[in-house]
Design a protein around this motif. Structure first.
Motif, PDB file in Angstrom:
ATOM      1  N   ARG A 220     -14.728   7.652 -16.528  1.00  0.00           N
ATOM      2  CA  ARG A 220     -15.415   7.453 -15.245  1.00  0.00           C
ATOM      3  C   ARG A 220     -14.683   6.429 -14.386  1.00  0.00           C
ATOM      4  NH1 ARG A 220     -21.271   7.518 -17.545  1.00  0.00           N
ATOM      5  NH2 ARG A 220     -21.786   9.683 -17.118  1.00  0.00           N
ATOM      6  N   ARG A 221     -14.175   5.389 -15.046  1.00  0.00           N
ATOM      7  CA  ARG A 221     -13.434   4.366 -14.306  1.00  0.00           C
ATOM      8  C   ARG A 221     -12.209   4.959 -13.623  1.00  0.00           C
ATOM      9  NH1 ARG A 221     -12.081  -0.348 -18.039  1.00  0.00           N
ATOM     10  NH2 ARG A 221     -13.768   0.491 -19.245  1.00  0.00           N
ATOM     11  N   ARG A 222     -11.529   5.871 -14.292  1.00  0.00           N
ATOM     12  CA  ARG A 222     -10.338   6.505 -13.714  1.00  0.00           C
ATOM     13  C   ARG A 222     -10.724   7.407 -12.546  1.00  0.00           C
ATOM     14  NH1 ARG A 222      -8.787   2.669 -15.878  1.00  0.00           N
ATOM     15  NH2 ARG A 222      -7.587   2.638 -17.776  1.00  0.00           N
ATOM     16  N   ARG A 223     -11.855   8.090 -12.665  1.00  0.00           N
ATOM     17  CA  ARG A 223     -12.320   8.924 -11.539  1.00  0.00           C
ATOM     18  C   ARG A 223     -12.661   8.046 -10.348  1.00  0.00           C
ATOM     19  NH1 ARG A 223     -15.277  12.553 -15.481  1.00  0.00           N
ATOM     20  NH2 ARG A 223     -16.902  11.004 -15.309  1.00  0.00           N
ATOM     21  N   ARG A 224     -13.284   6.905 -10.603  1.00  0.00           N
ATOM     22  CA  ARG A 224     -13.587   5.974  -9.510  1.00  0.00           C
ATOM     23  C   ARG A 224     -12.300   5.418  -8.902  1.00  0.00           C
ATOM     24  NH1 ARG A 224     -17.724   2.176 -12.243  1.00  0.00           N
ATOM     25  NH2 ARG A 224     -17.504   3.602 -13.943  1.00  0.00           N
ATOM     26  N   TRP A 225     -11.318   5.155  -9.762  1.00  0.00           N
ATOM     27  CA  TRP A 225     -10.019   4.659  -9.288  1.00  0.00           C
ATOM     28  C   TRP A 225      -9.371   5.708  -8.388  1.00  0.00           C
ATOM     29  CZ3 TRP A 225      -8.120  -0.176 -10.020  1.00  0.00           C
ATOM     30  CH2 TRP A 225      -6.778  -0.392  -9.705  1.00  0.00           C
ATOM     31  N   LEU A 226      -9.374   6.968  -8.819  1.00  0.00           N
ATOM     32  CA  LEU A 226      -8.810   8.061  -8.031  1.00  0.00           C
ATOM     33  C   LEU A 226      -9.555   8.187  -6.702  1.00  0.00           C
ATOM     34  CD1 LEU A 226      -7.791  11.522  -9.393  1.00  0.00           C
ATOM     35  CD2 LEU A 226      -8.968  11.336  -7.240  1.00  0.00           C
ATOM     36  N   ALA A 227     -10.877   8.199  -6.755  1.00  0.00           N
ATOM     37  CA  ALA A 227     -11.678   8.324  -5.524  1.00  0.00           C
ATOM     38  C   ALA A 227     -11.441   7.136  -4.598  1.00  0.00           C
ATOM     39  CB  ALA A 227     -13.158   8.447  -5.872  1.00  0.00           C
ATOM     40  N   SER A 228     -11.325   5.946  -5.146  1.00  0.00           N
ATOM     41  CA  SER A 228     -11.081   4.761  -4.322  1.00  0.00           C
ATOM     42  C   SER A 228      -9.726   4.837  -3.625  1.00  0.00           C
ATOM     43  CB  SER A 228     -11.148   3.491  -5.170  1.00  0.00           C
ATOM     44  OG  SER A 228     -12.440   3.312  -5.685  1.00  0.00           O
ATOM     45  N   ALA A 229      -8.697   5.263  -4.368  1.00  0.00           N
ATOM     46  CA  ALA A 229      -7.365   5.407  -3.761  1.00  0.00           C
ATOM     47  C   ALA A 229      -7.401   6.446  -2.647  1.00  0.00           C
ATOM     48  CB  ALA A 229      -6.331   5.795  -4.827  1.00  0.00           C
ATOM     49  N   ALA A 230      -8.088   7.559  -2.891  1.00  0.00           N
ATOM     50  CA  ALA A 230      -8.183   8.619  -1.878  1.00  0.00           C
ATOM     51  C   ALA A 230      -8.941   8.135  -0.646  1.00  0.00           C
ATOM     52  CB  ALA A 230      -8.858   9.852  -2.471  1.00  0.00           C
ATOM     53  N   LEU A 231     -10.071   7.494  -0.860  1.00  0.00           N
ATOM     54  CA  LEU A 231     -10.877   7.028   0.277  1.00  0.00           C
ATOM     55  C   LEU A 231     -10.176   5.927   1.067  1.00  0.00           C
ATOM     56  CD1 LEU A 231     -14.431   7.114  -1.324  1.00  0.00           C
ATOM     57  CD2 LEU A 231     -13.499   8.649   0.432  1.00  0.00           C
TER      58      LEU A 231
ATOM     59  N   LEU B 244      -2.732  10.794  -7.815  1.00  0.00           N
ATOM     60  CA  LEU B 244      -3.537  11.915  -7.323  1.00  0.00           C
ATOM     61  C   LEU B 244      -4.477  11.477  -6.205  1.00  0.00           C
ATOM     62  CD1 LEU B 244      -4.289  13.715 -10.701  1.00  0.00           C
ATOM     63  CD2 LEU B 244      -2.651  14.388  -8.927  1.00  0.00           C
ATOM     64  N   GLY B 245      -4.982  10.257  -6.283  1.00  0.00           N
ATOM     65  CA  GLY B 245      -5.834   9.741  -5.205  1.00  0.00           C
ATOM     66  C   GLY B 245      -5.070   9.604  -3.902  1.00  0.00           C
ATOM     67  N   LEU B 246      -3.836   9.100  -3.972  1.00  0.00           N
ATOM     68  CA  LEU B 246      -3.009   8.976  -2.756  1.00  0.00           C
ATOM     69  C   LEU B 246      -2.673  10.344  -2.170  1.00  0.00           C
ATOM     70  CD1 LEU B 246      -0.588   6.083  -3.790  1.00  0.00           C
ATOM     71  CD2 LEU B 246      -2.420   5.993  -2.073  1.00  0.00           C
ATOM     72  N   ILE B 247      -2.372  11.295  -3.037  1.00  0.00           N
ATOM     73  CA  ILE B 247      -2.069  12.645  -2.562  1.00  0.00           C
ATOM     74  C   ILE B 247      -3.305  13.259  -1.897  1.00  0.00           C
ATOM     75  CG2 ILE B 247      -1.469  14.998  -3.290  1.00  0.00           C
ATOM     76  CD1 ILE B 247       0.290  13.610  -5.509  1.00  0.00           C
ATOM     77  N   ALA B 248      -4.456  13.136  -2.555  1.00  0.00           N
ATOM     78  CA  ALA B 248      -5.690  13.690  -1.983  1.00  0.00           C
ATOM     79  C   ALA B 248      -6.051  12.996  -0.675  1.00  0.00           C
ATOM     80  CB  ALA B 248      -6.839  13.565  -2.987  1.00  0.00           C
ATOM     81  N   GLY B 249      -5.930  11.672  -0.638  1.00  0.00           N
ATOM     82  CA  GLY B 249      -6.252  10.930   0.583  1.00  0.00           C
ATOM     83  C   GLY B 249      -5.318  11.269   1.723  1.00  0.00           C
ATOM     84  N   GLY B 250      -4.032  11.423   1.429  1.00  0.00           N
ATOM     85  CA  GLY B 250      -3.076  11.806   2.464  1.00  0.00           C
ATOM     86  C   GLY B 250      -3.335  13.212   2.977  1.00  0.00           C
ATOM     87  N   ALA B 251      -3.593  14.124   2.061  1.00  0.00           N
ATOM     88  CA  ALA B 251      -3.912  15.494   2.475  1.00  0.00           C
ATOM     89  C   ALA B 251      -5.188  15.519   3.310  1.00  0.00           C
ATOM     90  CB  ALA B 251      -4.053  16.398   1.251  1.00  0.00           C
ATOM     91  N   ALA B 252      -6.176  14.721   2.912  1.00  0.00           N
ATOM     92  CA  ALA B 252      -7.446  14.667   3.655  1.00  0.00           C
ATOM     93  C   ALA B 252      -7.242  14.064   5.047  1.00  0.00           C
ATOM     94  CB  ALA B 252      -8.483  13.860   2.880  1.00  0.00           C
ATOM     95  N   GLY B 253      -6.384  13.064   5.156  1.00  0.00           N
ATOM     96  CA  GLY B 253      -6.127  12.447   6.458  1.00  0.00           C
ATOM     97  C   GLY B 253      -5.555  13.442   7.447  1.00  0.00           C
TER      98      GLY B 253
ATOM     99  N   PHE C  17       5.984   9.820  11.800  1.00  0.00           N
ATOM    100  CA  PHE C  17       5.055  10.119  10.705  1.00  0.00           C
ATOM    101  C   PHE C  17       3.809   9.275  10.862  1.00  0.00           C
ATOM    102  CE2 PHE C  17       7.905   6.778   9.434  1.00  0.00           C
ATOM    103  CZ  PHE C  17       7.157   5.895   8.682  1.00  0.00           C
ATOM    104  N   ASN C  18       2.913   9.340   9.874  1.00  0.00           N
ATOM    105  CA  ASN C  18       1.663   8.583   9.915  1.00  0.00           C
ATOM    106  C   ASN C  18       1.350   8.032   8.523  1.00  0.00           C
ATOM    107  OD1 ASN C  18       0.263  10.673   8.402  1.00  0.00           O
ATOM    108  ND2 ASN C  18       0.270  11.861  10.288  1.00  0.00           N
ATOM    109  N   LEU C  19       0.221   7.347   8.382  1.00  0.00           N
ATOM    110  CA  LEU C  19      -0.128   6.759   7.090  1.00  0.00           C
ATOM    111  C   LEU C  19      -0.526   7.806   6.056  1.00  0.00           C
ATOM    112  CD1 LEU C  19      -1.969   3.451   8.066  1.00  0.00           C
ATOM    113  CD2 LEU C  19       0.430   3.818   7.446  1.00  0.00           C
ATOM    114  N   ALA C  20      -1.051   8.957   6.488  1.00  0.00           N
ATOM    115  CA  ALA C  20      -1.352  10.040   5.541  1.00  0.00           C
ATOM    116  C   ALA C  20      -0.054  10.538   4.905  1.00  0.00           C
ATOM    117  CB  ALA C  20      -2.073  11.183   6.241  1.00  0.00           C
ATOM    118  N   ASP C  21       0.976  10.694   5.718  1.00  0.00           N
ATOM    119  CA  ASP C  21       2.275  11.112   5.193  1.00  0.00           C
ATOM    120  C   ASP C  21       2.807  10.082   4.199  1.00  0.00           C
ATOM    121  OD1 ASP C  21       2.092  13.250   6.993  1.00  0.00           O
ATOM    122  OD2 ASP C  21       3.303  12.229   8.504  1.00  0.00           O
TER     123      ASP C  21
END
Length: 175
Positions: free
Chosen positions: A2-13, A90-99, A128-132
């Protein structure tokens, strides 16, 4: 896990929030000409209908679909991630794609066809931008972890049997 999922979600957000805020500020405040900051870094507002280097400007909806697929795939796979480095990548990739997806969905000219706001320019690199940046950093971390053979998931622990299996796998019991 769960901690890793929160870490991933935090990086993405975090990546998503920084990207959306910086693009909103750039769209609202940047003048019509570049602003030089330091060392060849400029702020220059552009709107990109394509992917990197404005490639594929005619297929913007495809990039929208790809971004949704990437985010959905990472969200589905996130339940298995047990390594903090992989969660970050994976969080950075998801967050960048979401941006960039936010731009494609909510910016002009229309839904699913929106142009991505780019505003960071180096003399030797396209705008470029911060999502990239989040995407590139996430992929770089994933490549490094892969080269180091770091597993995304750890085998589930089965108590004493896991210790025995690890010991015998090393060939120490004569088998």
């Amino acid at each position: 896990m769960r901690r890793r999922r929160r870490w991933l979600a935090s990086a993405a957000l975090l990546a998503l929030a920084l990207d959306v805020a910086s693009k909103s500020a750039a769209a609202a405040w940047l003048p019509g000409r570049p602003v030089e900051l330091l060392g060849g870094l400029h702020l220059r507002l552009t709107r990109n209908p394509g992917a990197a280097f404005s490639i594929g400007a005619d297929v913007t909806p495809v990039f929208t679909i790809v971004a949704v697929a990437v985010i959905a795939g990472i969200a589905w796979y996130a339940r298995n991630v047990t390594h903090r480095g992989w969660a970050t990548a994976l969080g950075l990739i998801a967050g960048g794609a979401a941006g960039n997806l936010v731009d494609r969905l909510f910016r002009a000219p229309n839904v699913g066809h929106g142009h991505v706001v780019d505003f960071l320019y180096l003399d030797w690199w396209p705008t470029f931008n911060l999502a990239d940046t989040a995407l590139v950093c996430g992929v770089a971390v994933a490549v490094l972890l892969s080269l180091r053979n770091v597993p995304i998931t750890a085998a589930p622990s089965t108590g004493g049997d896991a210790v025995h299996l690890a010991h015998t796998a090393g060939g120490r019991d004569g088998r």
